[in-house]
Each structure stands twice: as structure tokens, then as C-alpha cells.
Design a protein around this motif. Structure first.
Motif, PDB file in Angstrom:
ATOM      1  N   ASP A 190      -9.664  -3.739  -5.633  1.00 36.47           N
ATOM      2  CA  ASP A 190      -8.968  -2.905  -6.750  1.00 36.47           C
ATOM      3  C   ASP A 190      -7.464  -3.449  -6.796  1.00 36.47           C
ATOM      4  O   ASP A 190      -6.577  -2.872  -6.523  1.00 36.47           O
ATOM      5  CB  ASP A 190      -9.236  -1.231  -6.435  1.00 36.47           C
ATOM      6  CG  ASP A 190      -8.340  -0.631  -7.419  1.00 36.47           C
ATOM      7  OD1 ASP A 190      -8.150  -1.279  -8.506  1.00 36.47           O
ATOM      8  OD2 ASP A 190      -8.039   0.577  -7.237  1.00 36.47           O
ATOM      9  N   ASN A 221       0.725  -1.152  -0.106  1.00 37.99           N
ATOM     10  CA  ASN A 221      -0.003   0.074   0.117  1.00 37.99           C
ATOM     11  C   ASN A 221       0.779   1.352  -0.021  1.00 37.99           C
ATOM     12  O   ASN A 221       1.875   1.428   0.909  1.00 37.99           O
ATOM     13  CB  ASN A 221      -0.976   0.076   1.293  1.00 37.99           C
ATOM     14  CG  ASN A 221      -1.613  -1.112   1.259  1.00 37.99           C
ATOM     15  OD1 ASN A 221      -2.540  -1.651   0.173  1.00 37.99           O
ATOM     16  ND2 ASN A 221      -1.724  -1.855   2.446  1.00 37.99           N
ATOM     17  N   ASP A 246      -5.725  10.302  -2.483  1.00 31.79           N
ATOM     18  CA  ASP A 246      -6.681   9.844  -1.950  1.00 31.79           C
ATOM     19  C   ASP A 246      -7.029   9.348  -0.576  1.00 31.79           C
ATOM     20  O   ASP A 246      -7.417   8.496  -0.181  1.00 31.79           O
ATOM     21  CB  ASP A 246      -6.464   8.250  -2.784  1.00 31.79           C
ATOM     22  CG  ASP A 246      -7.800   7.848  -3.482  1.00 31.79           C
ATOM     23  OD1 ASP A 246      -8.771   8.304  -3.560  1.00 31.79           O
ATOM     24  OD2 ASP A 246      -7.530   6.804  -4.321  1.00 31.79           O
ATOM     25  N   ASP A 298      -0.424   7.520  -4.630  1.00 30.86           N
ATOM     26  CA  ASP A 298      -0.786   7.132  -3.413  1.00 30.86           C
ATOM     27  C   ASP A 298      -1.744   6.300  -3.460  1.00 30.86           C
ATOM     28  O   ASP A 298      -2.406   6.328  -4.535  1.00 30.86           O
ATOM     29  CB  ASP A 298      -0.986   8.257  -2.479  1.00 30.86           C
ATOM     30  CG  ASP A 298      -2.067   9.083  -2.887  1.00 30.86           C
ATOM     31  OD1 ASP A 298      -2.075   9.609  -3.967  1.00 30.86           O
ATOM     32  OD2 ASP A 298      -3.087   9.326  -2.281  1.00 30.86           O
ATOM     33  N   SER A 299      -2.041   5.329  -2.332  1.00 33.37           N
ATOM     34  CA  SER A 299      -3.279   4.690  -2.704  1.00 33.37           C
ATOM     35  C   SER A 299      -4.277   4.780  -1.287  1.00 33.37           C
ATOM     36  O   SER A 299      -3.633   5.418  -0.475  1.00 33.37           O
ATOM     37  CB  SER A 299      -3.039   3.165  -2.639  1.00 33.37           C
ATOM     38  OG  SER A 299      -2.115   2.739  -1.584  1.00 33.37           O
ATOM     39  N   ARG A 300      -5.441   4.313  -1.401  1.00 34.96           N
ATOM     40  CA  ARG A 300      -6.309   4.881  -0.415  1.00 34.96           C
ATOM     41  C   ARG A 300      -6.160   4.085   0.908  1.00 34.96           C
ATOM     42  O   ARG A 300      -6.172   3.116   0.964  1.00 34.96           O
ATOM     43  CB  ARG A 300      -7.720   4.996  -0.866  1.00 34.96           C
ATOM     44  CG  ARG A 300      -8.824   5.575   0.217  1.00 34.96           C
ATOM     45  CD  ARG A 300      -9.942   5.859  -0.732  1.00 34.96           C
ATOM     46  NE  ARG A 300     -11.077   6.380   0.338  1.00 34.96           N
ATOM     47  CZ  ARG A 300     -11.052   7.633   1.083  1.00 34.96           C
ATOM     48  NH1 ARG A 300     -10.192   8.506   0.818  1.00 34.96           N
ATOM     49  NH2 ARG A 300     -12.195   7.846   1.653  1.00 34.96           N
ATOM     50  N   GLY A 357      -5.202  -0.393  -4.763  1.00 42.29           N
ATOM     51  CA  GLY A 357      -4.913   0.740  -5.593  1.00 42.29           C
ATOM     52  C   GLY A 357      -4.297   0.265  -6.952  1.00 42.29           C
ATOM     53  O   GLY A 357      -3.583   1.180  -7.264  1.00 42.29           O
ATOM     54  N   ASP A 395      -6.874   2.493  -9.266  1.00 45.41           N
ATOM     55  CA  ASP A 395      -7.028   3.819  -8.828  1.00 45.41           C
ATOM     56  C   ASP A 395      -5.750   4.213  -8.226  1.00 45.41           C
ATOM     57  O   ASP A 395      -5.322   4.168  -7.064  1.00 45.41           O
ATOM     58  CB  ASP A 395      -8.084   3.932  -7.524  1.00 45.41           C
ATOM     59  CG  ASP A 395      -8.496   5.317  -7.259  1.00 45.41           C
ATOM     60  OD1 ASP A 395      -8.064   6.173  -7.587  1.00 45.41           O
ATOM     61  OD2 ASP A 395      -9.360   5.515  -6.326  1.00 45.41           O
ATOM     62  N   GLY A 396      -4.848   4.598  -9.084  1.00 42.22           N
ATOM     63  CA  GLY A 396      -3.265   5.181  -9.004  1.00 42.22           C
ATOM     64  C   GLY A 396      -2.337   4.521  -9.769  1.00 42.22           C
ATOM     65  O   GLY A 396      -1.919   5.141 -10.487  1.00 42.22           O
TER      66      GLY A 396
END
Length: 328
Positions: free
Chosen positions: A304, A57, A178, A122-124, A142, A145-146
Motif C-alpha cells: 500500500d 509509518n 487501524d 494513523d497507519s497499520r 498506508g 489506507d489513511g
């Protein structure tokens, strides 16, 4: 990024004829020949996505985040970019100080005419839209998304290192995009908890009076059969850039991805590039009107993951952006 439920914009373009005086038969008409564009390698882009996932992450203030930042900067340098790492301490929605880093790779740094490409790296930390409530405070892997946008831009960086276009190109990996307030947090009415790294950069650009011609943001650009609708703020602030990108995609055969329809208004990095930095910016982002959230189906969930990434989609986006860089 956050979905803002605002009315769609509908734009009407009127075309009118014009008359010109007859030119001499001997006058020369110079036609600009298209530039030979290096081939975007979708498998390479996919491997760049996988490499990011291997770090774990990419959440600010973690060791895996720090190691990813070092790797991103080293990859840009390896491909010949002049690299600036902007330390960007920002305050999250809950008061946490995030040691964010914006990473900028400059190609052809002395060229005045420039194009900016960006994606968040970055990741959430919170899977707040996961269908299982037990996962809401777990991190989002992520992949799409990223990591997908960063993977495409790293492959473009490799091409730029082999064949510079006539203009300058800057690749900006933004951080802390995020870390926005999750669904379970107390509501404050403040949507500015998103894109914190971009807000920092927009108020303190890496170069004084930085003014590229326009910017293209890539976000969630790797899922199978992704649909990229014309996002609302993009259409509002940079309609000519939207038209350029979507027309190029159609001409290259990627019309099934780049849909000729308007999408909703998304509070993403490009919003602050437009409103704070005053740079015309668009967002190529997976929008799905049939999903519950309006986004990619695995958005902000623990699913994801890398298996959701399709090289064909990476290729459609990467090839389109690459063509524009060399032929704009």
C-alpha cells in the motif's frame, strides 16, 4: 476498518405525485443560484499524501507518528482553522496503551450549522493480509489506507481558508483507527478494537453538545479506478446523505467511481459516529467485490505505497465533497 459479513440493505424509494393550488401569476419564485465552488487541486492533494508518507509509518507511540501529528495541526492552522488537539489514550487489543491524538480543524467556528469531514491519519502496524506470511508483522505504509483521505481533506482545508462557505466545517483527523486485532491474534469476538480514536472522540466530543448536520468519512480514496459502493451502515443511518453524495458525483462526471450499487457493512470510523455520537455519517470507501478481501487490492499489505495513488481518483472524491460543502 474491518469487513462485517452481514446481508446487504436494499432500499426502495417510492415517488408519488402531489397537487397544489394554483398560485397568483404575479407570485415570485426565488431560485437559489449555485455557489461558485473553488477548484479542487488534485496535484496538491497528491503532494499532501506524499508528505505524510515522507514521515514514515504513522503508528501510535512512535516518533514519526508524533511528528506527523504536529505537521497536521500546523497545516490546518496555516489554512486558517481553529485547531484542537485531543489527547486520547486508548487501550489496544493486546493491552498496549496508545497515546493517540485526534486533530480537529474548525472553519467558521461560530456558525451553528456545521458539516463534519473526517479521515484516519494513523497507519497499520501489521500487514496481516499480505500474500507473503513473512510480512504479516511488518507495518503497512498506508498510502491509500489513511494518507489518501487525509490528503483530500488537507486540500479542502486549503480551499476553505481561501473561501469560507456559509456554514461551518470541521475536519477531524482520527487516530488509532487501524490498530485493530490482526488475523494472527487470538480471537475474542470483539470488533471494537478498531477505530479507537473515534470511539474516544464520540464519547468525549471536542465541543459539548456537538451536533453537525451530518458527517462524511473518507477512507481509501486514492487508488486508480477506485470503486465506491454504497456502504451498508451509511445506507442504514444516513441514506439521504448517501444519495446526495452519489448524485452530486454523477452530475459532476464521476459516476465511474461512485457506483450505484450496495456494498457490505464496514466497521469503520463512521460506525461509531453514528452509533455513539448519534451523528448521521457515511463512508466513502473503496470496495471491490472482485478482490479476495472485498477491499482495495493492497489493503493491509506492505504494497500500500505511494505509487498506487492516482490524482484522478483524489480529484473525483475531493471535487464531489467540495461541491457539496459550498452548495448543500
Amino acid at each position: 476498518m474491518n469487513f462485517l459479513y452481514l446481508p446487504f440493505l436494499w432500499l426502495t424509494v417510492a415517488c408519488g405525485g402531489s397537487t397544489t393550488s394554483q398560485k397568483s401569476a404575479s407570485a415570485e419564485i426565488k431560485v437559489k443560484e449555485p455557489v461558485v465552488v473553488p477548484t479542487f487541486n488534485a496535484d496538491s492533494a497528491y503532494q499532501y499524501v506524499a508528505a505524510q508518507m515522507a514521515f514514515g509509518n504513522r503508528i501510535p507511540n512512535t516518533e514519526s507518528h508524533r511528528k506527523t501529528a504536529e505537521w497536521l495541526a500546523s497545516e490546518l492552522r496555516r489554512h486558517g482553522a481553529e485547531v484542537i488537539v485531543q489527547n486520547a489514550p486508548v487501550k489496544a487489543f493486546d493491552g498496549t496503551i496508545l497515546q493517540a491524538q485526534n486533530i480537529i480543524g474548525q472553519f467558521n467556528p461560530d456558525q451553528k450549522e456545521r458539516i463534519l469531514l473526517l479521515a484516519h491519519w494513523d497507519s497499520r502496524p501489521f500487514a496481516d493480509y499480505d500474500p507473503n506470511p513473512a510480512n504479516h508483522k511488518k507495518p503497512v505504509p498506508g498510502a491509500n489506507d489513511g494518507a489518501s483521505g487525509v490528503g483530500v481533506l488537507l486540500e479542502i482545508a486549503r480551499l476553505l481558508g481561501q473561501q469560507n462557505p456559509t456554514k461551518g466545517v470541521d475536519i477531524l483527523f482520527t487516530d488509532a483507527e487501524d490498530y485493530g486485532a490482526p488475523e494472527w491474534a487470538a480471537k475474542t469476538g470483539n470488533d471494537n478494537t478498531w477505530a479507537l480514536g473515534t470511539q474516544y472522540w464520540a464519547s468525549r466530543p471536542h465541543k459539548a453538545a456537538y451536533r453537525p448536520k451530518y458527517a462524511i468519512l473518507l477512507d481509501m480514496v486514492g487508488a486508480k479506478n477506485a470503486t465506491f459502493l454504497k456502504e451498508g451502515f451509511s445506507n442504514h443511518y444516513a441514506p439521504s446523505v448517501v444519495d446526495k453524495v452519489w448524485q452530486t458525483a454523477r452530475e459532476l462526471g464521476y459516476g465511474k467511481y461512485f457506483i450505484e450499487e450496495s456494498g457490505g457493512y464496514i466497521n469503520d470510523d463512521h460506525y461509531y459516529v453514528n452509533t455513539m455520537a448519534r451523528i448521521p455519517a457515511i463512508d466513502i470507501i473503496h470496495l471491490d467485490p472482485t478482490s479476495e478481501t472485498g477491499f482495495y487490492p493492497y489493503w493491509h499489505t506492505v504494497d500500500d505505497t505511494l505509487d498506487k495513488i492516482d490524482p484522478a481518483t483524489l480529484n473525483a472524491v475531493g471535487s464531489t465533497v467540495t461541491y457539496i460543502l459550498y452548495n448543500d
